[in-house]
Design a protein around this motif. Structure first.
Motif, PDB file in Angstrom:
ATOM      1  N   GLU A  65       0.831  -1.208   0.000  1.00 47.94           N
ATOM      2  CA  GLU A  65       0.000   0.000   0.000  1.00 47.94           C
ATOM      3  C   GLU A  65       0.864   1.255   0.000  1.00 47.94           C
ATOM      4  O   GLU A  65       0.618   2.182  -0.774  1.00 47.94           O
TER       5      GLU A  65
ATOM      6  N   ALA B 277      -5.333  -4.854   0.220  1.00 53.69           N
ATOM      7  CA  ALA B 277      -4.299  -3.891  -0.186  1.00 53.69           C
ATOM      8  C   ALA B 277      -4.370  -3.635  -1.688  1.00 53.69           C
ATOM      9  O   ALA B 277      -4.280  -2.483  -2.133  1.00 53.69           O
TER      10      ALA B 277
ATOM     11  N   CYS C 290      -5.357  -0.013  -3.467  1.00 53.92           N
ATOM     12  CA  CYS C 290      -4.480   0.619  -4.451  1.00 53.92           C
ATOM     13  C   CYS C 290      -5.203   0.822  -5.780  1.00 53.92           C
ATOM     14  O   CYS C 290      -5.047   1.861  -6.425  1.00 53.92           O
TER      15      CYS C 290
END
Length: 111
Positions: free
Chosen positions: A29, A60, A64
């Motif tokens: 991240e 994560a 993103c």
């Protein structure tokens, strides 16, 4: 977990090696946020050497991807095989994201 990256044209190709789990997901991240904030908006994530991914790792990736989408960017995945492929299919990530057999193909498709 190890993260390496290289540019292929205007696309950033990131390779993740090892395990993407509760202990390492924050590293991904942080790295992705840093790159997106620096202006990267086309990213391919090569998972060919990823050995394991947990739900924290999936979160994560989703975090993103959402951050990248907010910048009108694009993300694709490459070299997903074995258990990682199964996890992507079971979680629905297989239909949510573009997945290619190689990082080069993915970079060509999203550039």
């Amino acid at each position: 977990m190890e993260i390496s990256s290289k540019k292929v044209g205007d696309v950033l190709v990131m390779a993740i090696k090892g395990r993407l789990d509760a202990l390492t997901s924050s590293k991904l991240e942080s790295k992705m946020c840093e790159l997106i904030n620096a202006g990267e908006n086309k990213i391919v994530i090569d998972l060919g050497e990823l050995e394991y991914i947990s739900s924290a790792g999936l979160r994560a990736i989703l975090f993103c991807a959402k951050k990248l989408k907010a910048t009108e960017g694009d993300i694709a995945f490459a070299n997903i095989t074995g258990m990682i492929s199964e996890v992507f299919e079971i979680s629905g990530f297989g239909t949510m994201f573009n997945i290619y057999s190689s990082a080069l193909t993915a970079a060509e498709k999203i550039s």
